[in-house]
Every structure is written in structure tokens, then in C-alpha cells.
Scaffold this active site. Structure first.
Site, short mmCIF file in Angstrom:
data_model
loop_
_atom_site.label_atom_id
_atom_site.label_comp_id
_atom_site.label_asym_id
_atom_site.label_seq_id
_atom_site.Cartn_x
_atom_site.Cartn_y
_atom_site.Cartn_z
N MET A 139 -2.73 5.10 -1.54
CA MET A 139 -4.22 4.56 -1.55
C MET A 139 -4.28 3.38 -0.83
O MET A 139 -4.57 2.28 -1.42
CB MET A 139 -4.85 4.29 -2.84
N HIS A 140 -4.36 3.37 0.38
CA HIS A 140 -3.97 1.89 1.20
C HIS A 140 -5.20 1.13 1.01
O HIS A 140 -4.95 -0.10 0.59
CB HIS A 140 -3.71 2.35 2.82
N ASP A 141 -6.20 1.64 1.38
CA ASP A 141 -7.50 0.61 1.38
C ASP A 141 -7.84 0.09 0.01
O ASP A 141 -8.50 -0.89 -0.36
CB ASP A 141 -8.72 1.28 2.10
N THR A 164 0.85 -1.16 0.02
CA THR A 164 0.01 -0.12 -0.11
C THR A 164 0.78 1.31 0.03
O THR A 164 0.46 2.15 -0.61
CB THR A 164 -0.92 0.13 1.17
#
Length: 304
Positions: free
Chosen positions: A232-234, A191
Site C-alpha cells: 500500500m504505497h500511497d 512503502t
């Protein structure tokens, strides 16, 4: 055929992008959303999720979940997401309400009704998933797999070694990782590579109404990152479902540290098999960044 998924989330700014992708990616069939305390309180994550569903006119049931971790005091990420979790855009008022049952029971009921096993996607703390697995073990055969955004094989983001979603409820994460269900872990190793460039971010207001909304959210709390790129981790958890070839995965034994004074919440990822224990998690370790960026542009263009 579209892949049926249930999404457990704690919106949260980057959660909003992941929710958009889950709704608009043509390969996915988002059938249920649940909320959990994480980035902000569960009351706020529920309000934010309902606002997003109304914004996109998405008729997807939503259940409010756990307000506190299994055994320890709550922690949040207000310093990152702001007091409300999603300030910066004026959402239209609505009358939507969550379902009248807790999230883990809503997941149980939906799993038992589903004609085929369902993929669970968790992009917040794992409290609801742990409650489901511990209180409703009969549901396990109905779970195709669990894809999470959480953990790290290396450095953390809220302590030197722990990632926020795991550190927010380590006992829940430990329960989930011991459960025996198939798990794909999209942690900080990938991520932190999932960056949207300043040039692309600058185009969002002209993209569509979703682009305008996301640009407003990003600008409100992450104006500095708009100049260097946004992680944009999620969104990585959703991207793996649609474009798994963009990710390099390795089966590993993963345990969650719950006792350490300085290491609580750390995902201990045995990449080299030093512990001699069987792999229980498929860990994402690398990402095709350009391919990811291209996919994001494609799916957000559909989010009208």
C-alpha cells in the site's frame, strides 16, 4: 480538532485506498483534491477520482492538474494499473465535473482562503506542487507541510534507483525539494513494508461496500499479489498524518538527480551527512508493520 489537508493524486489502484483513508479517517478533514498525470493520463486520473468521490458521496471539490511533466515526455504505469487505471469495478454513472481552473491555482486559492496553514499530501508525480511553488511563491507561508509518497533512499521500482512518482517528473521533484517548505518523504523504504496480508485481503468483500470495491480492483490487475500480499504505497502518506508514531523518520539532505543517463529521477538521500548540507526532508526509513495493518483495518471499516 481535525487536520485540514489537500490531496494531490493520480488514481490508480492504491490511490483509491489512500483516498478512502483521507475521507474516512476521523482525524482528517479532506478539503480539496487535485489530479495529475502519472499512473495514467490526467483525463483518466480525473475521471477515476470523480468516480471515487461519487461512490463515497463525498462533496469535495476536485481540480484537474498537469497533463505532462514540466520539461520531459510523459511516462505512465499502465502495466501496473491497466489502461483505465481503475478497471475491475462497475462504478455508477454520475454528472460530477472538475473545477474550471488548473489544479495549482485551485490549491493557491484554497490556501489563501484557509483560516490556518494546510497540510498538502502528494501521492503522484509532483508537477502540480512544483507549479504552485514556482508560480505562486506567496503561498508558501500558508503550507503547513508537504507529505509525499515518493522517492527512495535505496533501490527504485521503475529504474534501479528511482521511484516512479519522482522519475515521472524529476524536474518538478527537484523544484519541490529545493523550495524550503517542510517535507515528509514516505518512500519505498517504508512503502515496501506496508503490506496487506492475503488473509486480510480475503475479508474485504464481507467488510462493507468499500471492501467489495477495493477487492474487485485488486483482483482485476493484481491477482497474483492477492496471494502474497499487497503493498500500500500511497496509503503510507495518509497513515503518517494519523499515526506518525508508526514511522521512523530521519532529517536528511535530499536532492533529485535530473541529468544522469541511468540515474535520472533518483532521490539522493544523504543519510550519513556525507555532503555536509543541511537537512531539507524528513525521510521515513522504517515502519511498524503490524501497527500499520491494524490502522488500515480500522479506517477501512469506517469507509461505508
Amino acid at each position: 480538532m481535525r487536520l485540514p489537508i489537500f490531496l494531490d493524486t493520480d488514481p490508480g489502484i492504491d490511490d483509491a485506498v489512500a483516498i478512502a483513508a483521507a475521507i474516512f479517517a476521523p482525524e482528517l478533514d479532506l478539503q480539496l483534491m487535485t489530479t495529475v498525470a502519472g499512473n495514467v493520463s490526467v483525463e483518466k486520473t480525473t475521471r477515476n477520482a470523480l468516480q471515487l468521490l461519487h461512490f463515497w458521496n463525498a462533496e469535495i471539490p476536485l481540480a484537474q492538474g498537469a497533463a505532462v511533466p514540466l520539461v520531459r515526455a510523459p511516462r505512465d504505469a499502465v502495466s501496473v494499473h491497466g489502461e483505465s487505471g481503475m478497471a475491475g469495478y462497475d462504478f455508477v454513472e454520475h454528472n460530477r465535473k472538475p473545477l474550471g481552473i488548473p489544479a495549482f491555482l485551485a490549491i493557491r486559492d484554497a490556501l489563501m482562503r484557509a483560516p490556518e496553514p494546510v497540510t498538502l499530501v502528494a501521492i503522484g508525480p509532483l508537477t502540480n506542487i512544483a507549479l504552485l511553488l514556482s508560480q505562486c511563491p506567496e503561498c508558501k507561508p500558508y503550507i503547513r507541510r508537504l507529505v509525499i509518497m515518493g522517492g527512495s533512499a535505496g533501490r527504485g521500482n521503475c529504474t534501479p534507483n528511482a521511484e516512479f512518482n519522482i522519475a515521472a517528473d524529476p524536474e518538478a521533484a527537484a523544484c519541490v525539494f529545493r523550495s524550503g517548505i517542510e517535507i515528509v518523504m514516505c518512500g519505498l523504504d517504508v512503502t515496501n513494508q506496508a503490506i496487506l496480508t492475503p488473509d486480510y485481503l480475503a475479508t474485504l468483500p464481507e467488510l462493507n461496500r468499500t471492501g467489495k470495491m477495493l477487492h474487485a480492483l485488486f483482483s482485476h490487475y493484481r491477482s497474483g499479489s492477492m496471494q502474497s500480499g499487497l503493498r500500500m504505497h500511497d496509503l503510507c502518506a495518509i497513515a503518517w498524518l494519523v499515526r506518525p508514531e508508526l514511522f521512523t523518520l530521519k532529517p536528511c539532505f535530499v536532492a533529485v538527480e535530473t541529468q544522469g543517463e541511468f540515474t535520472s529521477g533518483t532521490t539522493v538521500v544523504d543519510i550519513d551527512g556525507c555532503l555536509g548540507k543541511p537537512a531539507n526532508v524528513k525521510v521515513a526509513l522504517d515502519l511498524d508493520v503490524k501497527g500499520f495493518q491494524q490502522w488500515v483495518a480500522e479506517v477501512l471499516a469506517l469507509a461505508s
